[in-house]
Design a protein around this motif. Structure first.
Motif, PDB file in Angstrom:
ATOM      1  N   ALA A 227       0.835  -1.203   0.000  1.00 13.62           N
ATOM      2  CA  ALA A 227       0.000   0.000   0.000  1.00 13.62           C
ATOM      3  C   ALA A 227       0.868   1.251   0.000  1.00 13.62           C
ATOM      4  O   ALA A 227       0.572   2.230  -0.693  1.00 13.62           O
ATOM      5  N   LEU A 288      -4.606   1.656   1.643  1.00 15.09           N
ATOM      6  CA  LEU A 288      -4.353   2.716   0.667  1.00 15.09           C
ATOM      7  C   LEU A 288      -4.961   4.033   1.145  1.00 15.09           C
ATOM      8  O   LEU A 288      -4.334   5.093   1.067  1.00 15.09           O
ATOM      9  N   ASN A 295      -8.940   4.479  -3.366  1.00 20.34           N
ATOM     10  CA  ASN A 295      -8.834   3.055  -3.066  1.00 20.34           C
ATOM     11  C   ASN A 295      -9.928   2.178  -3.672  1.00 20.34           C
ATOM     12  O   ASN A 295     -10.250   1.123  -3.130  1.00 20.34           O
TER      13      ASN A 295
END
Length: 395
Positions: A227, A288, A295
């Motif tokens: 991420a 994220l 996201n």
């Protein structure tokens, strides 16, 4: 080798095939483009409004395949595949020339999918789909590859585009940093991805950064670094507002919501809770968001109709027994998933099974890989027919 949560995957965990360079494009003139410039709101799910376009290059491949099928029933089913929307892979500088003709028959309510895929030292952990640009040729990537694509997309402002940005690149930097080819490519990958999303940030474009799949970045040790890698690219690209989120299972085989997952009974499964792509998306997306990146996801369901075929999660090349999966749709049942899409054009090989070939990758010679298979991107008629016969839902 069996994957563990700490394993640095020594291969590209998705099969990324190059489009055939010999396919002849067949234009279909139907209400091409919109009457005015398209503005996509990337804060929303554009697939609710736009249908993924069945591009003319894949259509031509499928129509040629239909002519080779003697069984009339199978041929009739095969013909329906031509109407399925797929992404067009712009995997070389030369293949940028495919965009103009592909745009010619895109109706106003359709969106043309393109895969941006030509980083220097591409696919640093695989041989089957490595690219034309050498490590260090980042200036060529920018001026000869990205810049011309940007110009074309600007010139076609009346057409909507969905882009998948550089499959395998950032995931490889998370898990394969110990490979010399990947460490050498790292700065170019990061620079190139940031440049791509910054300059492709156009009103008629929506972008998704590739995030591997649950069997790759879904391991406990890979989720947060993965991420962070994507979020850093987003920030380094200037926080482009047309970047919607991430793409998963590109050219992959993972189930959307199979429970228990395909490898849930493996001895190391306790280190990876992302046993299907739904769990992966629902786990990865919040990370994220916390790192400051949009996201929402799209998931490739092009060849995941049959599971239980691979001996190991990382077996990516021309999996034998596979079948076409769910056709593109925005009806996913998950607010974080914009659409199920076909990113990989089913029927184009992932890599050659010829062990004497320069681009032979040992994963294409495994017991669970279909043989014989031609070079990456080359049409494999027998494999296409297998995907069709095993399709779930059927055609």
């Amino acid at each position: 080798m069996k994957l563990t949560q700490s394993t640095a995957l020594a291969f590209a965990a998705t099969a990324l095939a190059l489009p055939s360079s010999t396919t002849k494009e067949v234009a279909r003139k139907v209400n091409a483009a919109c009457s005015s410039a398209v503005t996509l709101d990337a804060s929303t799910n554009v697939f609710k409004k736009y249908t993924l376009h069945a591009n003319s290059f894949y259509r031509a491949e499928v129509e040629a395949a239909v002519k080779q099928i003697s069984d009339s029933s199978l041929a009739a089913s095969a013909a329906k595949v031509a109407d399925v929307g797929t992404f067009l892979w712009i995997d070389t500088i030369a293949n940028i020339a495919k965009i103009e003709p592909a745009v010619s028959d895109v109706p106003c309510d359709h969106i043309l999918g393109l895969v941006i895929y030509d980083l220097p030292g591409r696919d640093c952990a695989a041989k089957a789909s490595n690219g034309e640009l050498k490590v260090g040729e980042i200036s060529r990537y920018k001026t000869e590859y990205i810049d011309p694509i940007v110009k074309i997309l600007k010139n076609h402002s009346n057409t909507a585009f969905a882009l998948v940005i550089e499959p395998d690149s950032l995931p490889n930097l998370v898990t394969n940093a110990d490979k010399t080819a990947c460490s050498d490519s790292a700065s170019g990958y990061r620079d190139g991805v940031a440049y791509a999303i910054k300059n492709l940030n156009l009103p008629n474009v929506v972008m998704y950064l590739d995030a591997g799949h649950g069997g790759w970045l879904g391991w406990d040790d890979n989720l947060k670094p993965g991420a962070q890698e994507l979020a850093n690219a987003y920030k380094n690209g200037g926080n482009p507002k047309q970047l919607r989120g991430f793409a998963t299972n590109t050219a992959g085989w993972n189930s959307w919501d199979q429970s228990p997952g395909e490898f849930a009974s493996a001895s190391d499964a306790k280190y990876n809770k992302c046993q299907n792509e739904k769990i992966y998306v629902d786990t990865f997306a919040p990370l994220l968001k916390s790192d400051g990146m949009p996201n929402h996801a799209i998931v490739d369901t092009g060849r995941n109709g049959v599971t239980g075929l691979r001996k190991e999660w990382g077996d990516w090349c021309n999996v034998n027994g596979a079948g076409f999966g769910v056709r593109p749709t925005a009806d996913t049942g998950d607010d974080l998933v914009d659409a199920f899409v076909w990113i990989k054009p089913g029927g184009e090989s992932d890599g050659t099974s010829d062990s004497s070939a320069d681009r032979y990758d040992s994963f294409c010679g495994k017991d669970d890989a279909f043989k014989p298979s031609p070079e990456a991107g080359t049409w494999n008629q027998a494999y296409f027919e297998m995907l069709l016969k095993n399709a779930k839902p059927p055609f």
